[in-house]
Design a protein around this motif. Sequence first.
Motif, PDB file in Angstrom:
ATOM      1  N   VAL A 221       1.577  13.404  -8.790  1.00 52.85           N
ATOM      2  CA  VAL A 221       1.460  14.837  -8.471  1.00 52.85           C
ATOM      3  C   VAL A 221       2.721  15.571  -8.940  1.00 52.85           C
ATOM      4  N   ALA A 222       3.871  14.956  -8.685  1.00 53.27           N
ATOM      5  CA  ALA A 222       5.135  15.565  -9.111  1.00 53.27           C
ATOM      6  C   ALA A 222       5.208  15.681 -10.629  1.00 53.27           C
ATOM      7  N   CYS A 223       4.683  14.693 -11.320  1.00 57.06           N
ATOM      8  CA  CYS A 223       4.686  14.720 -12.786  1.00 57.06           C
ATOM      9  C   CYS A 223       3.773  15.821 -13.323  1.00 57.06           C
ATOM     10  N   GLU A 224       2.639  16.007 -12.685  1.00 61.62           N
ATOM     11  CA  GLU A 224       1.742  17.094 -13.096  1.00 61.62           C
ATOM     12  C   GLU A 224       2.390  18.447 -12.857  1.00 61.62           C
ATOM     13  N   ALA A 225       3.164  18.552 -11.770  1.00 60.28           N
ATOM     14  CA  ALA A 225       3.843  19.813 -11.459  1.00 60.28           C
ATOM     15  C   ALA A 225       4.869  20.166 -12.531  1.00 60.28           C
ATOM     16  N   LEU A 226       5.480  19.162 -13.146  1.00 58.35           N
ATOM     17  CA  LEU A 226       6.463  19.403 -14.202  1.00 58.35           C
ATOM     18  C   LEU A 226       5.824  20.047 -15.434  1.00 58.35           C
ATOM     19  N   LYS A 227       4.543  19.808 -15.615  1.00 61.44           N
ATOM     20  CA  LYS A 227       3.867  20.385 -16.771  1.00 61.44           C
ATOM     21  C   LYS A 227       3.657  21.887 -16.591  1.00 61.44           C
ATOM     22  N   THR A 228       3.441  22.304 -15.350  1.00 61.08           N
ATOM     23  CA  THR A 228       3.236  23.733 -15.076  1.00 61.08           C
ATOM     24  C   THR A 228       4.541  24.442 -14.722  1.00 61.08           C
ATOM     25  N   ASN A 229       5.498  23.693 -14.240  1.00 64.00           N
ATOM     26  CA  ASN A 229       6.795  24.270 -13.876  1.00 64.00           C
ATOM     27  C   ASN A 229       7.902  23.421 -14.491  1.00 64.00           C
ATOM     28  N   PRO A 230       8.081  23.514 -15.806  1.00 67.56           N
ATOM     29  CA  PRO A 230       9.032  22.641 -16.512  1.00 67.56           C
ATOM     30  C   PRO A 230      10.480  23.023 -16.251  1.00 67.56           C
ATOM     31  N   LEU A 231      11.365  22.196 -16.755  1.00 67.70           N
ATOM     32  CA  LEU A 231      12.794  22.479 -16.702  1.00 67.70           C
ATOM     33  C   LEU A 231      13.144  23.425 -17.845  1.00 67.70           C
TER      34      LEU A 231
ATOM     35  N   GLU B 201       0.829  -1.205   0.000  1.00 66.08           N
ATOM     36  CA  GLU B 201       0.000   0.000   0.000  1.00 66.08           C
ATOM     37  C   GLU B 201       0.862   1.253   0.000  1.00 66.08           C
ATOM     38  N   ASP B 202       2.020   1.167   0.669  1.00 64.42           N
ATOM     39  CA  ASP B 202       2.939   2.312   0.684  1.00 64.42           C
ATOM     40  C   ASP B 202       3.453   2.627  -0.718  1.00 64.42           C
ATOM     41  N   ASP B 203       3.714   1.562  -1.477  1.00 61.46           N
ATOM     42  CA  ASP B 203       4.196   1.766  -2.841  1.00 61.46           C
ATOM     43  C   ASP B 203       3.114   2.422  -3.700  1.00 61.46           C
ATOM     44  N   LYS B 204       1.876   2.032  -3.476  1.00 59.66           N
ATOM     45  CA  LYS B 204       0.782   2.642  -4.221  1.00 59.66           C
ATOM     46  C   LYS B 204       0.641   4.119  -3.856  1.00 59.66           C
ATOM     47  N   ALA B 205       0.856   4.434  -2.582  1.00 59.42           N
ATOM     48  CA  ALA B 205       0.794   5.831  -2.139  1.00 59.42           C
ATOM     49  C   ALA B 205       1.928   6.636  -2.771  1.00 59.42           C
ATOM     50  N   ASN B 206       3.109   6.014  -2.865  1.00 61.40           N
ATOM     51  CA  ASN B 206       4.245   6.689  -3.498  1.00 61.40           C
ATOM     52  C   ASN B 206       3.974   6.959  -4.963  1.00 61.40           C
ATOM     53  N   ASP B 207       3.264   6.050  -5.610  1.00 67.83           N
ATOM     54  CA  ASP B 207       2.905   6.257  -7.013  1.00 67.83           C
ATOM     55  C   ASP B 207       2.008   7.484  -7.176  1.00 67.83           C
TER      56      ASP B 207
END
Length: 309
Positions: free
Chosen positions: A193-203, A182-188
């Motif tokens: 969320v981090a991946c969505e943040a990259l779309k609004t705040n890219p490199l 379950e912890d691994d699923k939570a980490n996913d």
Amino acid sequence: MSKKTSYLLGILLTIIIGTILYWWLCCNCCNAESCDHKKGDEKTIVETPNVMEATLNPFSIKDSDYALKSNDNFNFKDSSFRILEPVSEELKNAVLNLKTYFDENPSKRVSIAGYYTNEETNNSAYPNLGLARANAVKNYFVTQGVSSKIMDTEGELKDSMIADENKIFFGPVHYELFAVSEDDKANDEVLKVACEALKTNPLVLYFNTGEAQINLTTAQREKIANISRCVDKIGVKVLVVGHTDNTGNAANNVMLGQQRADFAKSYLIQNGILSTNIEAASKGPNEPISDNASEAGKAKNRRTVVTIN
């Protein structure tokens, strides 16, 4: 005292003085090896160089009902994150054996930890050299049919690790099998969320087209690590877009933007993101983020944006 006695004492005194003088002159003026008393005292001291044995980490991975070991492992040069070729047949067979295990046990995952030392130079785009090595091994697994979605990568400092005389580290990689929890699923979910943040705040990268190296900040390295995880775990694509200012011909600027995007793509490939997961495009001067009326504004517009889609 009689003359005879005096004569004998003179001879004895002459012998004693002669012996003392011979001993003294022999030991101070002649070759030291001719002095018998020094022969027994002198010792030849041979210093043995303090050569440390190279650390050997074999390929080893096990679970409660599974164990796999090979005397070989993935090797790396000092300060490098590229696997040394060729990979042995024994190691290739071990990876294929592991793939079969994953095919038969879909709930299983593997964590790959790459080791590094403080003495090494991190020339990768990742936060540390160990993570870059782990990603290189992960990519090799992918080429052998293992899904990137079931692999986690991390870097681990290990200063006890010793390279050989050719500055090669033998197997600076560790593997752990685990079952999805379950912890691994939570980490996913956190990763999503981090991946969505990259779309609004890219490199965003600023560099000259001819540069062979991109100097990254700590925050930028973390973004590249997250981009790599998003590609591996969620299956997104990396989108690299080159931008220019409005100086010169518009068509030429589109070409220049493409060159910048292609260079950034090549840099990402060198750092372990597979080329099939990267798209490179150019917007030329068409999407400025600052006013082209000033040099400062133009400098901001000459950029390459790395995001995911």
